[in-house]
Design a protein around this motif. Structure first.
Motif, PDB file in Angstrom:
ATOM      1  N   ALA A   1      53.647  68.773  36.417  1.00 33.46           N
ATOM      2  CA  ALA A   1      54.310  67.891  37.390  1.00 33.46           C
ATOM      3  C   ALA A   1      53.301  67.277  38.342  1.00 33.46           C
ATOM      4  N   GLU A   2      53.627  66.109  38.799  1.00 38.96           N
ATOM      5  CA  GLU A   2      52.796  65.493  39.819  1.00 38.96           C
ATOM      6  C   GLU A   2      52.825  66.335  41.078  1.00 38.96           C
ATOM      7  N   GLU A   3      51.867  66.113  41.926  1.00 38.82           N
ATOM      8  CA  GLU A   3      51.865  66.889  43.160  1.00 38.82           C
ATOM      9  C   GLU A   3      51.775  65.987  44.374  1.00 38.82           C
ATOM     10  N   ILE A   4      52.031  66.591  45.501  1.00 40.37           N
ATOM     11  CA  ILE A   4      51.976  65.874  46.758  1.00 40.37           C
ATOM     12  C   ILE A   4      50.522  65.669  47.154  1.00 40.37           C
ATOM     13  N   ASP A   5      50.198  64.460  47.523  1.00 42.15           N
ATOM     14  CA  ASP A   5      48.847  64.157  47.980  1.00 42.15           C
ATOM     15  C   ASP A   5      48.863  63.963  49.495  1.00 42.15           C
ATOM     16  N   TYR A   6      48.286  64.929  50.179  1.00 41.14           N
ATOM     17  CA  TYR A   6      48.342  64.898  51.643  1.00 41.14           C
ATOM     18  C   TYR A   6      47.295  63.971  52.247  1.00 41.14           C
ATOM     19  N   GLU A   7      46.496  63.384  51.392  1.00 45.08           N
ATOM     20  CA  GLU A   7      45.457  62.481  51.868  1.00 45.08           C
ATOM     21  C   GLU A   7      45.891  61.014  51.794  1.00 45.08           C
ATOM     22  N   SER A   8      46.969  60.790  51.091  1.00 41.62           N
ATOM     23  CA  SER A   8      47.368  59.405  50.786  1.00 41.62           C
ATOM     24  C   SER A   8      47.899  58.639  51.990  1.00 41.62           C
ATOM     25  N   GLY A   9      48.376  59.366  52.986  1.00 44.60           N
ATOM     26  CA  GLY A   9      48.946  58.679  54.132  1.00 44.60           C
ATOM     27  C   GLY A   9      50.443  58.442  53.982  1.00 44.60           C
TER      28      GLY A   9
ATOM     29  N   LEU B   1      62.968  73.265  44.345  1.00 46.71           N
ATOM     30  CA  LEU B   1      62.042  72.158  44.575  1.00 46.71           C
ATOM     31  C   LEU B   1      61.029  72.500  45.660  1.00 46.71           C
ATOM     32  N   SER B   2      61.521  73.201  46.669  1.00 50.79           N
ATOM     33  CA  SER B   2      60.647  73.614  47.764  1.00 50.79           C
ATOM     34  C   SER B   2      59.488  74.466  47.247  1.00 50.79           C
ATOM     35  N   GLN B   3      59.823  75.398  46.353  1.00 48.52           N
ATOM     36  CA  GLN B   3      58.795  76.280  45.793  1.00 48.52           C
ATOM     37  C   GLN B   3      57.913  75.533  44.797  1.00 48.52           C
ATOM     38  N   GLU B   4      58.548  74.702  43.969  1.00 46.01           N
ATOM     39  CA  GLU B   4      57.812  74.000  42.925  1.00 46.01           C
ATOM     40  C   GLU B   4      56.761  73.052  43.498  1.00 46.01           C
ATOM     41  N   TYR B   5      57.097  72.407  44.614  1.00 48.06           N
ATOM     42  CA  TYR B   5      56.167  71.416  45.165  1.00 48.06           C
ATOM     43  C   TYR B   5      55.456  71.903  46.427  1.00 48.06           C
ATOM     44  N   GLY B   6      55.769  73.123  46.835  1.00 45.47           N
ATOM     45  CA  GLY B   6      55.081  73.690  47.982  1.00 45.47           C
ATOM     46  C   GLY B   6      55.345  72.986  49.289  1.00 45.47           C
ATOM     47  N   VAL B   7      56.577  72.529  49.477  1.00 46.90           N
ATOM     48  CA  VAL B   7      56.945  71.887  50.732  1.00 46.90           C
ATOM     49  C   VAL B   7      58.140  72.614  51.347  1.00 46.90           C
ATOM     50  N   ALA B   8      58.394  72.327  52.610  1.00 49.73           N
ATOM     51  CA  ALA B   8      59.489  72.993  53.321  1.00 49.73           C
ATOM     52  C   ALA B   8      60.840  72.434  52.882  1.00 49.73           C
ATOM     53  N   THR B   9      61.871  73.192  53.162  1.00 47.87           N
ATOM     54  CA  THR B   9      63.214  72.778  52.757  1.00 47.87           C
ATOM     55  C   THR B   9      63.609  71.454  53.418  1.00 47.87           C
ATOM     56  N   GLY B  10      63.200  71.277  54.645  1.00 46.44           N
ATOM     57  CA  GLY B  10      63.523  70.037  55.338  1.00 46.44           C
ATOM     58  C   GLY B  10      62.934  68.823  54.633  1.00 46.44           C
ATOM     59  N   THR B  11      61.739  69.000  54.103  1.00 46.94           N
ATOM     60  CA  THR B  11      61.077  67.917  53.371  1.00 46.94           C
ATOM     61  C   THR B  11      61.846  67.607  52.083  1.00 46.94           C
TER      62      THR B  11
ATOM     63  N   PRO C   1      54.105  59.782  53.618  1.00 47.76           N
ATOM     64  CA  PRO C   1      54.774  61.036  53.981  1.00 47.76           C
ATOM     65  C   PRO C   1      55.192  61.826  52.744  1.00 47.76           C
ATOM     66  N   PRO C   2      54.964  63.123  52.750  1.00 47.08           N
ATOM     67  CA  PRO C   2      55.322  63.981  51.619  1.00 47.08           C
ATOM     68  C   PRO C   2      56.763  63.796  51.144  1.00 47.08           C
ATOM     69  N   TYR C   3      57.708  63.605  52.054  1.00 46.65           N
ATOM     70  CA  TYR C   3      59.088  63.491  51.605  1.00 46.65           C
ATOM     71  C   TYR C   3      59.316  62.212  50.793  1.00 46.65           C
ATOM     72  N   ARG C   4      58.520  61.169  51.101  1.00 47.54           N
ATOM     73  CA  ARG C   4      58.641  59.939  50.317  1.00 47.54           C
ATOM     74  C   ARG C   4      57.967  60.100  48.954  1.00 47.54           C
ATOM     75  N   GLN C   5      56.843  60.793  48.961  1.00 48.12           N
ATOM     76  CA  GLN C   5      56.163  61.056  47.690  1.00 48.12           C
ATOM     77  C   GLN C   5      57.061  61.871  46.778  1.00 48.12           C
ATOM     78  N   LEU C   6      57.691  62.894  47.359  1.00 51.50           N
ATOM     79  CA  LEU C   6      58.554  63.755  46.560  1.00 51.50           C
ATOM     80  C   LEU C   6      59.732  62.959  46.004  1.00 51.50           C
ATOM     81  N   ALA C   7      60.293  62.100  46.825  1.00 56.59           N
ATOM     82  CA  ALA C   7      61.400  61.260  46.363  1.00 56.59           C
ATOM     83  C   ALA C   7      60.953  60.394  45.188  1.00 56.59           C
ATOM     84  N   ALA C   8      59.759  59.833  45.300  1.00 62.17           N
ATOM     85  CA  ALA C   8      59.230  58.974  44.236  1.00 62.17           C
ATOM     86  C   ALA C   8      58.998  59.767  42.954  1.00 62.17           C
ATOM     87  N   ILE C   9      58.458  60.961  43.092  1.00 64.15           N
ATOM     88  CA  ILE C   9      58.199  61.819  41.927  1.00 64.15           C
ATOM     89  C   ILE C   9      59.506  62.169  41.220  1.00 64.15           C
TER      90      ILE C   9
END
Lengths: 83, 83
Positions: free
Chosen positions: B2-10, B40-50, B12-20
């Motif tokens: 699976a694709e992953e979240i890129d925290y360097e891209s600028g 999803l939270s565990q799979e992508y390593g983000v918080a539930t709010g995200t 927001p993670p929640y938008r990246q996750l939505a796109a993925i």
DNA sequence: AGACATTTGTACGTATGTATG
DNA sequence: GCATACATACGTACAAATGTC
């Protein structure tokens, strides 16, 4: 048409929001279950922190009660002094 | 993989996750029942709010429907406009 | 009818970075 | 520098709906 935040007024947004919501409660426009923080944040275009401050004011004034994991409930007028 | 979240891209993670997730739906990789927020939270390593924000976007776009106490369901392609 | 697990909904508290006054 | 607000994110706890046993 809901009132909006006026960023020119000099009054902090969270106080304006509290005043708007207070008016809506006293006008019986909002009764029963109170809108969630997320809903208010989107509806008025302010951050969650701002909403929480406004909600805290109303709670402090006795207009609403808040329950963790449920939300907020508008206190009936005759329960707070017949506004 | 699976694709992953890129925290360097600028972006927001929640938008990246939505796109993925949107891409995975359109690629028919995800169909039927949608993964739970916790998964999803565990799979992508983000918080539930995200996750919730990302899921809200997809719901808003008509890709999924959500039911309290059950989860989310992917809307069939022919039900949303033949992507 | 009751117990239980799963899942979403809501709220709480906290934190970071940016921008403005 | 400081206070305020915005935007985002993290983690946790409790409430409510659903489904299963």
């Amino acid at each position: 048409m809901a009132e909006e935040i006026d960023y020119e007024s000099g009054i902090p947004p969270y106080r304006q929001l509290a005043a708007i919501l207070r008016a809506r409660i006293e006008a019986r426009e909002i009764k029963g279950r109170f809108p969630s923080e997320r809903t208010l944040s989107q509806e008025y275009g302010v951050a969650t922190g701002t909403v929480r401050k406004a909600v805290a004011i109303l709670r402090d004034e006795g207009y609403i009660t808040t329950a963790h994991g449920w939300g907020s409930q508008v206190v009936a007028p005759d329960q707070r002094g017949e506004g």
